[in-house]
Design a protein around this motif. Structure first.
Motif, PDB file in Angstrom:
ATOM      1  N   PHE A   1      -4.470   4.944  -3.847  1.00  0.00           N
ATOM      2  CA  PHE A   1      -3.338   5.707  -4.373  1.00  0.00           C
ATOM      3  C   PHE A   1      -2.066   4.859  -4.370  1.00  0.00           C
ATOM      4  O   PHE A   1      -1.341   4.822  -5.383  1.00  0.00           O
ATOM      5  CB  PHE A   1      -3.151   6.977  -3.531  1.00  0.00           C
ATOM      6  CG  PHE A   1      -1.984   7.834  -3.934  1.00  0.00           C
ATOM      7  CD1 PHE A   1      -1.907   8.390  -5.210  1.00  0.00           C
ATOM      8  CD2 PHE A   1      -0.969   8.112  -3.034  1.00  0.00           C
ATOM      9  CE1 PHE A   1      -0.840   9.199  -5.578  1.00  0.00           C
ATOM     10  CE2 PHE A   1       0.106   8.927  -3.390  1.00  0.00           C
ATOM     11  CZ  PHE A   1       0.175   9.452  -4.665  1.00  0.00           C
TER      12      PHE A   1
ATOM     13  N   PHE B   1      -4.303  13.404  -6.959  1.00  0.00           N
ATOM     14  CA  PHE B   1      -3.093  13.829  -6.248  1.00  0.00           C
ATOM     15  C   PHE B   1      -2.426  15.009  -6.962  1.00  0.00           C
ATOM     16  O   PHE B   1      -2.069  16.013  -6.333  1.00  0.00           O
ATOM     17  CB  PHE B   1      -2.116  12.649  -6.156  1.00  0.00           C
ATOM     18  CG  PHE B   1      -0.749  13.026  -5.658  1.00  0.00           C
ATOM     19  CD1 PHE B   1      -0.492  13.165  -4.299  1.00  0.00           C
ATOM     20  CD2 PHE B   1       0.292  13.240  -6.557  1.00  0.00           C
ATOM     21  CE1 PHE B   1       0.779  13.513  -3.836  1.00  0.00           C
ATOM     22  CE2 PHE B   1       1.564  13.587  -6.104  1.00  0.00           C
ATOM     23  CZ  PHE B   1       1.809  13.719  -4.738  1.00  0.00           C
TER      24      PHE B   1
ATOM     25  N   TYR C   1      -8.412  17.227  -0.037  1.00  0.00           N
ATOM     26  CA  TYR C   1      -7.394  16.319   0.509  1.00  0.00           C
ATOM     27  C   TYR C   1      -8.025  15.267   1.422  1.00  0.00           C
ATOM     28  O   TYR C   1      -7.582  14.107   1.443  1.00  0.00           O
ATOM     29  CB  TYR C   1      -6.335  17.116   1.276  1.00  0.00           C
ATOM     30  CG  TYR C   1      -5.330  16.205   1.958  1.00  0.00           C
ATOM     31  CD1 TYR C   1      -4.504  15.370   1.212  1.00  0.00           C
ATOM     32  CD2 TYR C   1      -5.238  16.170   3.345  1.00  0.00           C
ATOM     33  CE1 TYR C   1      -3.597  14.524   1.832  1.00  0.00           C
ATOM     34  CE2 TYR C   1      -4.331  15.324   3.967  1.00  0.00           C
ATOM     35  CZ  TYR C   1      -3.513  14.496   3.210  1.00  0.00           C
ATOM     36  OH  TYR C   1      -2.619  13.648   3.825  1.00  0.00           O
TER      37      TYR C   1
END
Length: 242
Positions: A25, A69, A15
């Protein structure tokens, strides 16, 4: 518990790498939403991100970050199921797990959740992005990680006897069952012939004892008769004899 902590640390490391690429993202989501002609509604679920990547992603960079993700969400979901195998019987820990499972559900609406301090993922968005488009999706992973850390903290305070590996116990029980079954079957379901032989043997023993008793009784009676026979004959009074 050590395995759980190790898995949690690995997810956190992944993460951190993802967090360094938050702008990438958001850019990938922006482009895939445009390709999908879906610019009005917020990005509000994991399945929505999956759909963008599968059907509306045109370059490898966007696909890589969207896939990153989704992989982290998948790893969190697997860890959540692993935590379920550690049974504590505690309402607090059970409640935390239920929240994690709900958040990680692919159809769950994430649009209203927001990660708070010390997380600053929402602060990296513009006001419009945070409020109307991406505030929920960027908050998902840090919120779930916090929940899992909280679960570990509460669980470590429990007595050791309240924590055990359910899946391991079930596996041991299933392994023992087939091994114990023949012994239990031999005890509880002996062949009829064995029962008959046992009954016959007992009966024979009883007959031998009865016959032996009869012989003893008959012998005693004969001895008595023989002894009595010696005393038979005319009775003579005591005195002198001619």
């Amino acid at each position: 518990m050590n395995e759980v902590k190790e898995a949690l640390r690995n997810i956190e490391q992944n993460y951190k790498l993802f967090l360094q690429q938050q702008f990438t993202f958001i850019g990938a989501l922006q482009r895939t939403r445009e390709n999908a002609h879906d610019m009005i509604r917020p990005v509000a679920s994991i399945s929505q991100v999956q759909s963008y990547m599968d059907h509306h992603c045109n370059n490898s960079t966007d696909r890589r970050i969207l896939n990153m993700f989704l992989n982290i969400c998948n790893d969190l979901s697997k860890l959540c199921h692993q935590l379920e195998t550690l049974h504590s019987g505690n309402n607090v820990t059970d409640g935390i797990l239920e929240r994690c499972k709900l958040l990680l559900s692919h159809s769950n609406n994430l649009s209203t959740i927001r990660a708070k301090y010390p997380h600053d993922v929402v602060n990296h968005l513009s006001c419009d992005e945070a409020k109307n488009h991406y505030g929920g999706v960027v908050s998902l992973i840090p919120i779930v990680l916090d929940c899992m850390k909280e679960w570990v903290t509460h669980t470590e305070k429990l007595p050791r006897h309240m924590l055990y590996n359910v899946s391991h116990e079930s596996a041991v029980a299933e392994k023992r069952a087939p091994q114990d079954a023949p012994a239990r079957a031999a005890i509880s379901q002996a062949p009829p012939s064995m029962h008959l032989e046992a009954q016959t043997s007992t009966s024979n023993k009883d007959n031998v004892q009865v016959q032996g008793s009869k012989r003893v009784l008959k012998k005693n009676l004969n001895d008595t008769e023989n002894h009595s026979g010696k005393l038979k004959g005319p009775w003579k009074p005591p005195g002198r004899h001619a």
